[in-house]
Motif scaffolding. Structure first.
Motif, PDB file in Angstrom:
ATOM      1  N   GLY A 252       0.425  -1.256  -0.246  1.00  0.00           N
ATOM      2  CA  GLY A 252      -0.241  -0.087   0.136  1.00  0.00           C
ATOM      3  C   GLY A 252       0.857   0.829   0.216  1.00  0.00           C
ATOM      4  O   GLY A 252       1.736   0.766  -0.694  1.00  0.00           O
ATOM      5  N   MET A 253       0.650   2.177   0.130  1.00  0.00           N
ATOM      6  CA  MET A 253       1.144   3.819   0.077  1.00  0.00           C
ATOM      7  C   MET A 253       0.567   3.837   0.746  1.00  0.00           C
ATOM      8  O   MET A 253      -0.403   3.927   2.043  1.00  0.00           O
ATOM      9  N   PRO A 254       1.567   5.027   1.819  1.00  0.00           N
ATOM     10  CA  PRO A 254       1.443   6.083   2.798  1.00  0.00           C
ATOM     11  C   PRO A 254       0.378   7.499   2.319  1.00  0.00           C
ATOM     12  O   PRO A 254      -0.052   7.695   1.362  1.00  0.00           O
ATOM     13  N   ASP A 255      -0.773   7.170   3.680  1.00  0.00           N
ATOM     14  CA  ASP A 255      -1.758   8.194   3.742  1.00  0.00           C
ATOM     15  C   ASP A 255      -0.932  10.214   3.376  1.00  0.00           C
ATOM     16  O   ASP A 255      -1.971  10.561   2.267  1.00  0.00           O
ATOM     17  N   ASP A 256      -0.106   9.935   3.843  1.00  0.00           N
ATOM     18  CA  ASP A 256      -0.130  12.000   3.085  1.00  0.00           C
ATOM     19  C   ASP A 256       1.080  11.917   1.806  1.00  0.00           C
ATOM     20  O   ASP A 256       0.487  12.923   1.420  1.00  0.00           O
ATOM     21  N   VAL A 257      -0.129  10.398   1.067  1.00  0.00           N
ATOM     22  CA  VAL A 257       1.127  10.267   0.033  1.00  0.00           C
ATOM     23  C   VAL A 257      -0.528  10.507  -1.075  1.00  0.00           C
ATOM     24  O   VAL A 257      -0.077  10.922  -2.188  1.00  0.00           O
ATOM     25  N   LYS A 258      -1.219   9.851  -0.936  1.00  0.00           N
ATOM     26  CA  LYS A 258      -2.231   9.556  -1.346  1.00  0.00           C
ATOM     27  C   LYS A 258      -3.570  10.981  -1.203  1.00  0.00           C
ATOM     28  O   LYS A 258      -3.703  10.985  -3.026  1.00  0.00           O
ATOM     29  N   ASP A 259      -3.264  11.965  -1.593  1.00  0.00           N
ATOM     30  CA  ASP A 259      -4.029  13.468  -1.257  1.00  0.00           C
ATOM     31  C   ASP A 259      -3.454  14.210  -3.272  1.00  0.00           C
ATOM     32  O   ASP A 259      -3.992  14.609  -3.609  1.00  0.00           O
ATOM     33  N   THR A 260      -2.097  13.976  -3.204  1.00  0.00           N
ATOM     34  CA  THR A 260      -1.182  14.422  -4.520  1.00  0.00           C
ATOM     35  C   THR A 260      -0.871  13.239  -5.614  1.00  0.00           C
ATOM     36  O   THR A 260       0.445  14.109  -5.730  1.00  0.00           O
ATOM     37  N   LEU A 261      -1.760  12.351  -5.317  1.00  0.00           N
ATOM     38  CA  LEU A 261      -1.175  10.963  -6.110  1.00  0.00           C
ATOM     39  C   LEU A 261      -0.479  10.831  -7.411  1.00  0.00           C
ATOM     40  O   LEU A 261       0.383  10.913  -8.338  1.00  0.00           O
ATOM     41  N   PHE A 262      -2.117  12.156  -8.088  1.00  0.00           N
ATOM     42  CA  PHE A 262      -1.961  12.033  -9.357  1.00  0.00           C
ATOM     43  C   PHE A 262      -1.074  13.730 -10.098  1.00  0.00           C
ATOM     44  O   PHE A 262      -1.218  14.115 -10.612  1.00  0.00           O
ATOM     45  N   THR A 263      -0.473  14.279  -8.215  1.00  0.00           N
ATOM     46  CA  THR A 263      -0.036  16.153  -9.052  1.00  0.00           C
ATOM     47  C   THR A 263       1.527  16.032  -9.267  1.00  0.00           C
ATOM     48  O   THR A 263       2.407  15.160  -9.169  1.00  0.00           O
ATOM     49  N   PRO A 264       2.003  16.398 -10.445  1.00  0.00           N
ATOM     50  CA  PRO A 264       3.350  16.193 -11.022  1.00  0.00           C
ATOM     51  C   PRO A 264       4.404  16.676  -9.879  1.00  0.00           C
ATOM     52  O   PRO A 264       4.042  17.743  -9.369  1.00  0.00           O
ATOM     53  N   PHE A 265       5.778  15.709  -9.430  1.00  0.00           N
ATOM     54  CA  PHE A 265       6.069  15.850  -8.724  1.00  0.00           C
ATOM     55  C   PHE A 265       6.013  16.466  -7.188  1.00  0.00           C
ATOM     56  O   PHE A 265       7.078  17.144  -6.427  1.00  0.00           O
ATOM     57  N   ALA A 266       4.515  15.549  -7.190  1.00  0.00           N
ATOM     58  CA  ALA A 266       4.385  16.360  -5.552  1.00  0.00           C
ATOM     59  C   ALA A 266       4.751  15.758  -4.591  1.00  0.00           C
ATOM     60  O   ALA A 266       5.990  15.941  -3.445  1.00  0.00           O
ATOM     61  N   ARG A 267       4.646  14.448  -4.613  1.00  0.00           N
ATOM     62  CA  ARG A 267       5.708  13.967  -3.797  1.00  0.00           C
ATOM     63  C   ARG A 267       5.493  12.211  -4.586  1.00  0.00           C
ATOM     64  O   ARG A 267       4.511  11.856  -4.902  1.00  0.00           O
ATOM     65  N   SER A 268       6.756  11.034  -4.348  1.00  0.00           N
ATOM     66  CA  SER A 268       6.689   9.331  -4.525  1.00  0.00           C
ATOM     67  C   SER A 268       6.538   9.169  -3.595  1.00  0.00           C
ATOM     68  O   SER A 268       7.189   9.477  -2.283  1.00  0.00           O
ATOM     69  N   SER A 269       5.995   8.259  -3.397  1.00  0.00           N
ATOM     70  CA  SER A 269       5.531   7.155  -2.006  1.00  0.00           C
ATOM     71  C   SER A 269       7.024   5.927  -1.770  1.00  0.00           C
ATOM     72  O   SER A 269       7.189   5.037  -1.628  1.00  0.00           O
ATOM     73  N   ARG A 270       8.171   5.987  -2.849  1.00  0.00           N
ATOM     74  CA  ARG A 270       9.489   5.461  -2.774  1.00  0.00           C
ATOM     75  C   ARG A 270      10.604   6.257  -2.822  1.00  0.00           C
ATOM     76  O   ARG A 270      10.178   7.445  -4.106  1.00  0.00           O
ATOM     77  N   PRO A 271      12.202   5.739  -2.386  1.00  0.00           N
ATOM     78  CA  PRO A 271      12.850   7.021  -2.007  1.00  0.00           C
ATOM     79  C   PRO A 271      13.892   6.736  -4.188  1.00  0.00           C
ATOM     80  O   PRO A 271      13.551   5.448  -4.619  1.00  0.00           O
ATOM     81  N   GLY A 272      13.239   7.832  -4.171  1.00  0.00           N
ATOM     82  CA  GLY A 272      14.319   8.049  -5.381  1.00  0.00           C
ATOM     83  C   GLY A 272      13.513   8.487  -7.137  1.00  0.00           C
ATOM     84  O   GLY A 272      13.695   8.452  -7.650  1.00  0.00           O
ATOM     85  N   GLY A 273      11.520   8.187  -6.434  1.00  0.00           N
ATOM     86  CA  GLY A 273      10.631   8.535  -7.497  1.00  0.00           C
ATOM     87  C   GLY A 273      10.928   9.748  -7.603  1.00  0.00           C
ATOM     88  O   GLY A 273      11.242  10.680  -6.641  1.00  0.00           O
ATOM     89  N   SER A 274      10.077   9.979  -8.550  1.00  0.00           N
ATOM     90  CA  SER A 274      11.131  11.292  -9.613  1.00  0.00           C
ATOM     91  C   SER A 274       9.009  12.313  -9.491  1.00  0.00           C
ATOM     92  O   SER A 274       7.888  13.450  -9.192  1.00  0.00           O
ATOM     93  N   GLY A 275       7.725  11.180  -8.673  1.00  0.00           N
ATOM     94  CA  GLY A 275       6.397  11.730  -8.609  1.00  0.00           C
ATOM     95  C   GLY A 275       5.990  12.091  -9.721  1.00  0.00           C
ATOM     96  O   GLY A 275       5.215  12.311  -9.853  1.00  0.00           O
TER      97      GLY A 275
END
Length: 137
Positions: free
Chosen positions: A78-101
């Motif tokens: 699964g993914m952390p709750d804090d990632v879910k709100d910006t899941l489809f927003t470019p560069f907002a945040r990745s749920s994995r280290p090194g991810g670009s978002g």
């Protein structure tokens, strides 16, 4: 046709990582669109599942009016709750280290360009499910 498209993405991304793919879609399940771009959609979702520790990904499809509704479910972490709100927003945040978002933002852009969309249906410690909609082919 959906089945060979998903199978190709699975061969490229899931099988080398030991992830089993189950495709629950009849041979008649087909979508309208650019095959390369739609391959990219399924490759991204399957690759993300593998990176989240999934051992199994299930892709199922059913027609609803003039759309094909596709559920892509995995048994990853699964993914952390804090990632879910910006899941489809470019560069907002990745749920994995090194991810670009960028991955899921690009997936949404591709699906919307095809007259469809994607949403996060569920995510928790037992897995994640995305629901996609695409015009029937």
């Amino acid at each position: 046709p959906l089945r060979p498209l998903v199978a190709e993405a699975a061969t490229a991304l899931a099988e080398p990582r030991g992830v089993a793919i189950e495709i629950a879609a009849g041979d008649e399940a087909a979508v309208e669109g650019d095959r390369n771009q739609l391959f990219r959609v399924f490759a991204n979702l399957i690759g993300n599942a593998a990176e989240a520790g999934a051992k199994r990904v299930r892709v199922e499809a059913a027609a609803a009016a003039d759309m094909l509704v596709i559920a892509v479910s995995d048994d990853g972490t699964g993914m952390p709750d804090d990632v879910k709100d910006t899941l489809f927003t470019p560069f907002a945040r990745s749920s994995r280290p090194g991810g670009s978002g960028l991955g899921l933002a690009i997936v949404r852009e591709i699906l919307r360009a095809h007259g469809g969309d994607i949403l996060l249906a569920a995510s928790g410690p037992k897995g994640t499910t995305f629901r996609l909609r695409l015009p029937l082919g």
